[in-house]
Motif scaffolding. Structure first.
Motif, mmCIF file in Angstrom:
data_model
loop_
_atom_site.group_PDB
_atom_site.id
_atom_site.type_symbol
_atom_site.label_atom_id
_atom_site.label_comp_id
_atom_site.label_asym_id
_atom_site.label_seq_id
_atom_site.Cartn_x
_atom_site.Cartn_y
_atom_site.Cartn_z
ATOM 1 N N THR A 208 -1.421 6.834 7.973
ATOM 2 C CA THR A 208 -2.336 7.411 8.953
ATOM 3 C C THR A 208 -3.183 6.292 9.560
ATOM 4 O O THR A 208 -3.811 5.518 8.825
ATOM 5 N N VAL A 209 -3.184 6.206 10.872
ATOM 6 C CA VAL A 209 -3.989 5.224 11.596
ATOM 7 C C VAL A 209 -5.078 5.983 12.352
ATOM 8 O O VAL A 209 -4.774 6.862 13.164
ATOM 9 N N VAL A 210 -6.333 5.648 12.066
ATOM 10 C CA VAL A 210 -7.463 6.286 12.729
ATOM 11 C C VAL A 210 -8.224 5.215 13.498
ATOM 12 O O VAL A 210 -8.673 4.218 12.923
ATOM 13 N N VAL A 211 -8.368 5.411 14.800
ATOM 14 C CA VAL A 211 -9.076 4.464 15.669
ATOM 15 C C VAL A 211 -10.365 5.125 16.147
ATOM 16 O O VAL A 211 -10.335 6.190 16.775
ATOM 17 N N LEU A 212 -11.499 4.509 15.838
ATOM 18 C CA LEU A 212 -12.785 4.977 16.312
ATOM 19 C C LEU A 212 -13.259 4.039 17.420
ATOM 20 O O LEU A 212 -13.328 2.818 17.200
ATOM 21 N N ALA B 116 0.825 -1.204 0.000
ATOM 22 C CA ALA B 116 0.000 0.000 0.000
ATOM 23 C C ALA B 116 0.862 1.258 0.000
ATOM 24 O O ALA B 116 0.585 2.227 -0.711
ATOM 25 N N LEU B 117 1.919 1.253 0.788
ATOM 26 C CA LEU B 117 2.773 2.431 0.904
ATOM 27 C C LEU B 117 3.703 2.598 -0.294
ATOM 28 O O LEU B 117 4.246 3.680 -0.513
ATOM 29 N N ALA B 118 3.881 1.535 -1.059
ATOM 30 C CA ALA B 118 4.715 1.615 -2.259
ATOM 31 C C ALA B 118 3.932 2.093 -3.468
ATOM 32 O O ALA B 118 4.516 2.384 -4.517
ATOM 33 N N ALA B 119 2.614 2.219 -3.320
ATOM 34 C CA ALA B 119 1.778 2.676 -4.425
ATOM 35 C C ALA B 119 2.052 4.150 -4.711
ATOM 36 O O ALA B 119 2.595 4.866 -3.868
ATOM 37 N N PRO B 120 1.690 4.633 -5.908
ATOM 38 C CA PRO B 120 1.873 6.053 -6.221
ATOM 39 C C PRO B 120 1.219 6.931 -5.150
ATOM 40 O O PRO B 120 0.101 6.678 -4.724
ATOM 41 N N GLY B 121 1.916 7.930 -4.726
ATOM 42 C CA GLY B 121 1.425 8.777 -3.650
ATOM 43 C C GLY B 121 2.073 8.452 -2.329
ATOM 44 O O GLY B 121 2.185 9.299 -1.447
ATOM 45 N N ARG B 122 2.511 7.183 -2.167
ATOM 46 C CA ARG B 122 3.269 6.755 -0.989
ATOM 47 C C ARG B 122 2.562 7.098 0.328
ATOM 48 O O ARG B 122 3.178 7.464 1.319
ATOM 49 N N ARG B 123 1.227 6.955 0.306
ATOM 50 C CA ARG B 123 0.478 7.174 1.537
ATOM 51 C C ARG B 123 -0.640 6.148 1.625
ATOM 52 O O ARG B 123 -1.119 5.630 0.608
ATOM 53 N N ALA B 124 -1.061 5.827 2.839
ATOM 54 C CA ALA B 124 -2.116 4.852 3.043
ATOM 55 C C ALA B 124 -2.786 5.135 4.381
ATOM 56 O O ALA B 124 -2.229 5.816 5.250
ATOM 57 N N THR B 125 -4.003 4.579 4.550
ATOM 58 C CA THR B 125 -4.775 4.809 5.771
ATOM 59 C C THR B 125 -5.311 3.492 6.308
ATOM 60 O O THR B 125 -5.854 2.675 5.555
ATOM 61 N N LEU B 126 -5.155 3.308 7.618
ATOM 62 C CA LEU B 126 -5.753 2.189 8.337
ATOM 63 C C LEU B 126 -6.830 2.759 9.245
ATOM 64 O O LEU B 126 -6.553 3.609 10.100
ATOM 65 N N LEU B 127 -8.071 2.314 9.051
ATOM 66 C CA LEU B 127 -9.198 2.731 9.879
ATOM 67 C C LEU B 127 -9.659 1.538 10.703
ATOM 68 O O LEU B 127 -9.923 0.465 10.156
ATOM 69 N N TYR B 128 -9.765 1.735 12.009
ATOM 70 C CA TYR B 128 -10.194 0.647 12.886
ATOM 71 C C TYR B 128 -11.304 1.167 13.796
ATOM 72 O O TYR B 128 -11.076 2.029 14.647
ATOM 73 N N ALA B 129 -12.529 0.654 13.603
ATOM 74 C CA ALA B 129 -13.671 1.054 14.416
ATOM 75 C C ALA B 129 -14.109 -0.122 15.274
ATOM 76 O O ALA B 129 -14.351 -1.213 14.753
ATOM 77 N N TYR B 130 -14.200 0.101 16.582
ATOM 78 C CA TYR B 130 -14.612 -0.978 17.473
ATOM 79 C C TYR B 130 -15.312 -0.391 18.693
ATOM 80 O O TYR B 130 -15.274 0.825 18.929
ATOM 81 N N PRO B 131 -15.970 -1.235 19.504
ATOM 82 C CA PRO B 131 -16.744 -0.706 20.626
ATOM 83 C C PRO B 131 -15.902 -0.042 21.700
ATOM 84 O O PRO B 131 -16.386 0.796 22.455
ATOM 85 N N GLY B 132 -14.644 -0.419 21.805
ATOM 86 C CA GLY B 132 -13.785 0.082 22.878
ATOM 87 C C GLY B 132 -13.560 -1.003 23.906
ATOM 88 O O GLY B 132 -13.984 -2.149 23.765
ATOM 89 N N GLY B 133 -12.888 -0.641 24.974
ATOM 90 C CA GLY B 133 -12.596 -1.632 26.006
ATOM 91 C C GLY B 133 -11.223 -2.225 25.802
ATOM 92 O O GLY B 133 -10.216 -1.595 26.126
ATOM 93 N N ASP B 134 -11.170 -3.432 25.250
ATOM 94 C CA ASP B 134 -9.903 -4.120 25.048
ATOM 95 C C ASP B 134 -9.063 -3.405 23.993
ATOM 96 O O ASP B 134 -9.436 -3.344 22.819
ATOM 97 N N ALA B 135 -7.930 -2.867 24.411
ATOM 98 C CA ALA B 135 -7.044 -2.167 23.473
ATOM 99 C C ALA B 135 -5.994 -3.081 22.879
ATOM 100 O O ALA B 135 -5.183 -2.647 22.058
#
Length: 308
Positions: free
Chosen positions: A67-71, A25-44
């Protein structure tokens, strides 16, 4: 005793899928990627395990941006734990916590500038309703986009997630019910993508993980019973399902039967080869051409004596 097999599987899958996904993903043109993780919370634990992946072979190189985004619906002390995790990461990785459920995913993806670049979205919806179409559509704006989703009885009820994912823009979907040894009911793992190779990699990955945890898998349609996850699973239930498929649609290529196996059963593409071989040996199906390697372009249909 396995008390929460889906949590163990999700944690292991996160690690293996991210390690497999991030470098490309990071080797693709633009050299950027995003990981989105949505969960109820609690166990980290799963989130922290995911971040540790970026300190190894999947660590972004200079000039790349991840970029890592945790919801989290219930963040608790997650902010402090994510800050501690980010302290061990390179400057190319940024981690953001967004309080809220999957309904916040469209805004979070937009804020992260995720559209148009590789995106992997992980949605754990075991304690709530199924993700809304807007969340799935936002997850599909990655180029390419992949999604791993976890559903339970509550989030599955009244929802056609296959249709919703197709409408969102995901052309390929695989789903597997996961049974532990003591849990009251199965959870559903769903993987959506537009790449056949990525779909096969997901299915191979859950078999590797499942063999170490001790679970059983089943296709959601219940056409075959729960399958014990072993390095060499019993191909007989798959052979019956492929025979049923041929009864329904007639002639299929080996490639089509492999694709059906990956997307509609608990088995892997490689298992289809053995099942087809067993059906041929039993005289229940015939192939065209009749001899040679069982390649993807070989046609398979019911033998005249097997047709209803």
């Amino acid at each position: 005793m396995v008390t929460d097999p889906i949590a163990d599987i999700l944690s292991e899958l996160l690690v293996s899928r991210i390690a497999d996904w991030a470098p490309g993903a990071l080797a693709a043109p633009g050299r950027r990627a995003t990981l989105l993780y949505a969960y109820p919370g609690g166990d980290a634990g799963p989130v922290e395990a995911a971040l540790r992946v970026f300190t190894g072979p999947a660590e972004p190189r200079r000039g790349q941006r991840l970029t890592v985004v945790v919801l989290a619906a219930d963040p608790g002390d997650l902010g402090a734990r994510l800050a501690a995790g980010q302290a061990g990461l390179s400057a190319e990785v940024s981690v953001h916590l967004v309080p809220g459920g999957p309904d916040r995913l469209p805004a979070a993806a937009k804020a992260a500038g995720a559209a148009g670049a590789p995106m992997l979205a992980v949605l754990d919806a075991r304690r709530g309703p199924a993700p809304a179409p807007a969340a799935l559509t936002a997850a599909a704006t990655g180029r390419p986009a992949e999604m791993l989703m976890v559903l339970d009885d509550r989030s599955r009820t009244g929802s056609d997630h296959r249709q919703a994912l197709a409408q969102a823009g995901f052309s390929l979907v695989s789903e597997v019910e996961v049974f532990g040894t003591s849990d009251p009911g199965p959870s559903l793992l769903v993987f959506a993508t537009s790449s056949g190779k990525r779909l096969e990699a997901f299915k191979d990955g859950i078999w590797v993980v499942g063999a170490t945890i001790g679970v059983r898998y089943r296709a959601p349609d219940g056409a075959t019973g729960p399958v014990e996850v072993t390095p060499s699973p019993d191909p007989e239930p798959l052979a019956r399902r492929l025979l049923q498929r041929l009864t329904e649609v007639g002639r299929c290529s080996v490639s089509e039967l492999r694709e059906f196996t990956v997307s509609r059963t608990a088995y892997r593409s490689r298992d289809a080869n053995q099942a087809i071989g067993d059906l041929l040996a039993a005289g229940l199906v015939v192939r065209d051409p009749a001899t040679g390697r069982l390649g993807g372009d070989v046609s398979v249909e019911l033998a005249p004596t097997s047709a209803p």
